[in-house]
Enzyme design. Structure first.
Site, PDB file in Angstrom:
ATOM      1  N   ASN A   7       0.873  -1.166   0.000  1.00  0.00           N
ATOM      2  CA  ASN A   7       0.000   0.000   0.000  1.00  0.00           C
ATOM      3  C   ASN A   7       0.917   1.225   0.000  1.00  0.00           C
ATOM      4  OD1 ASN A   7      -1.766   2.058   0.500  1.00  0.00           O
ATOM      5  ND2 ASN A   7      -2.717   1.108   2.294  1.00  0.00           N
ATOM      6  N   ARG A  84      -2.605  -1.987  -3.366  1.00  0.00           N
ATOM      7  CA  ARG A  84      -3.828  -1.212  -3.127  1.00  0.00           C
ATOM      8  C   ARG A  84      -3.723   0.103  -3.903  1.00  0.00           C
ATOM      9  NH1 ARG A  84      -5.312   3.062   1.243  1.00  0.00           N
ATOM     10  NH2 ARG A  84      -7.498   3.261   0.744  1.00  0.00           N
ATOM     11  N   HIS A 172     -12.976   3.183  -0.484  1.00  0.00           N
ATOM     12  CA  HIS A 172     -13.104   2.060   0.473  1.00  0.00           C
ATOM     13  C   HIS A 172     -13.788   0.860  -0.170  1.00  0.00           C
ATOM     14  CE1 HIS A 172     -13.405   5.257   3.841  1.00  0.00           C
ATOM     15  NE2 HIS A 172     -12.169   4.792   3.833  1.00  0.00           N
ATOM     16  N   ARG A 233     -11.440  15.185   7.840  1.00  0.00           N
ATOM     17  CA  ARG A 233     -12.101  15.644   6.605  1.00  0.00           C
ATOM     18  C   ARG A 233     -13.515  16.126   6.911  1.00  0.00           C
ATOM     19  NH1 ARG A 233     -11.021  10.399   3.096  1.00  0.00           N
ATOM     20  NH2 ARG A 233      -9.468   9.797   4.623  1.00  0.00           N
ATOM     21  N   GLU A 380      -8.977  -5.657   4.276  1.00  0.00           N
ATOM     22  CA  GLU A 380      -8.685  -5.259   2.901  1.00  0.00           C
ATOM     23  C   GLU A 380      -7.472  -6.000   2.346  1.00  0.00           C
ATOM     24  OE1 GLU A 380      -9.613  -0.690   2.657  1.00  0.00           O
ATOM     25  OE2 GLU A 380      -9.403  -1.309   4.715  1.00  0.00           O
TER      26      GLU A 380
END
Ligand code: AMP
Length: 393
Positions: A7, A84, A172, A233, A380
């Site tokens: 990742n 990813r 996601h 965020r 994931e």
């Protein structure tokens, strides 16, 4: 098969070695502060490392991952690499990495400026340090590509979709896809006959509406900024707020970069509470009477409910709401508030089941005979490893 999952972020490389047969992680770690003062932390079957080192670029970071795997005697056992990728643009499923794929990922840098160049560089570095190993790109947006046009278009001139591919992509997706499959196992239903709301709640948060196993709406948009309140965020805003702030506070927020920083790094739970972006800290502070922590929690939970209510309209029924992610899996407080806010839909939380995150009740946290909400741990890395195996075999 043993798969190295990489990742590659803007200033970090996270990795895990996954055995797809046992579904276990054999080794994992990260290299962070790339370009500043590199730091690595990792663990594997032969022990742990934790030290600073000179790491000016992603090349040194991937080299460090290789050295660690060598030291753990794992390198010769790895058969493929899965990456990813935050934004997949046109891709609707995972892809074998080719020069064409790398070039395309670079070409959509504007969609995720910090991530896409890092992903492309990570793939090139992996080719250099792990020569001959097949690589697969797994895109966070791919699962959402089944959304219909009416759900993914914005109310701006159509030319921006035609010319610039500005539309809702979601994010996601790997997590929403993984927990959809897991939820169907828990519920004992076939994915093609199951309707869910999946709520991935972590530092970044999004909800998806799943119709017969496929995503038909999601709360994140063109970028992972839209939708829910997140750690730092803002989630969805009236865009006119930015015009106003920029005009009024030109010195602090006059430039696009400053506004970008405001909505991505200074807002959300952190901005509302003035204390922290961490749900644990906020829940604790609110329980001790911190007013702003409580406001942040109330806004987070209310927005969550409002967004769930919105995307639920894409479904004929909801077989279960699925909570996942650091907050979804662990915060009994958030789950309780969210479900209490949703009482119009008949949800009744079972406090005992909720306090155990459904561990003693086959994932279920609502009362028997009432609409179901379940808690499912996301993974994931495992899904990336399984997709990689499926494509390289
Ligand atoms: P993630 O981005 O999925 O790793 O999730 C990070 C978020 O999960 C942070 O806000 C953490 O505070 C939150 N989190 C992790 N563990 C817990 C916990 N036991 N209770 C409440 N929130 C938690």
């Amino acid at each position: 098969m043993r798969v190295l999952v990489l990742n590659c972020g803007s200033s970090s490389v996270k990795f895990a070695v996954i055995d797809t047969k046992t579904k276990e992680s054999i080794a994992s770690g990260l290299v962070e502060n790339i370009g500043v003062n590199g730091h690595t932390k990792a663990k594997g079957p032969e022990g742990k490392i934790d030290f600073n080192f000179d790491c000016p670029t992603h090349a040194e970071a991937v080299d460090q991952v290789k050295k660690f795997l060598d030291s753990q005697k794992l390198t010769p056992t790895i058969e493929a690499i899965g990456h990813r990728v935050v934004h997949g643009g046109k891709y609707i499923k995972s892809e074998k990495v080719t020069q064409e794929v790398i070039n395309y990922i670079r070409s959509i840098t504007l969609f995720a400026p910090l991530h896409e160049p890092a992903h492309a560089t990570g793939m090139e570095c992996a080719t250099k340090f792990f020569p001959g190993l097949p690589q697969v790109a797994v895109f966070d947006t791919a699962f959402h590509q089944t959304m219909p046009e009416k759900a993914f278009l914005y109310g701006i001139p159509y030319k921006f979709y035609e010319q610039d591919a500005i539309r809702r992509y979601g994010a996601h997706g790997t997590s929403h896809r993984f927990v959809t499959a897991e939820a169907c196992k828990v519920l004992g239903t076939k994915p093609e006959e199951t309707c869910l709301i999946t709520a991935h709640l972590g530092n970044g948060s999004s909800c998806s509406a799943i119709l017969n196993g496929q995503c038909v709406d999601t709360t994140m948009g063109f970028t992972p900024l839209e939708g829910l309140i997140m750690g730092t965020r803002s989630g969805s805003l009236d865009p006119a707020i930015l015009f106003y702030i920029s005009k009024k506070y030109g010195k602090e927020y006059g430039t696009i970069d400053q506004l970008d920083h405001l909505v991505n790094k200074e807002s959300g739970l952190l901005g509302l509470s003035g204390l922290s972006n961490d749900m644990r800290t906020l829940t604790q502070a609110a329980s001790e009477g911190n007013k702003h922590a409580q406001i942040a929690l109330d806004v987070f939970c209310y927005r969550l409910t409002r967004e769930i209510g919105g995307i639920a309209m894409a479904l004929p029924r909801i077989d279960a709401i699925v909570f996942t992610g650091g907050i979804g899996e662990n915060s009994s407080y958030v789950r309780k508030q969210a479900l209490e806010n949703l009482k119009i839909l008949g949800y009744q939380i079972d406090d005992e089941r909720n306090s155990q995150s459904g561990k003693e009740s086959n994932h279920l946290i609502t009362k028997d005979g009432t609409p179901k909400a379940i808690v499912v741990a996301t993974n994931e890395e495992l899904l990336i490893a399984l997709d990689t195996e499926a494509l390289v075999k």
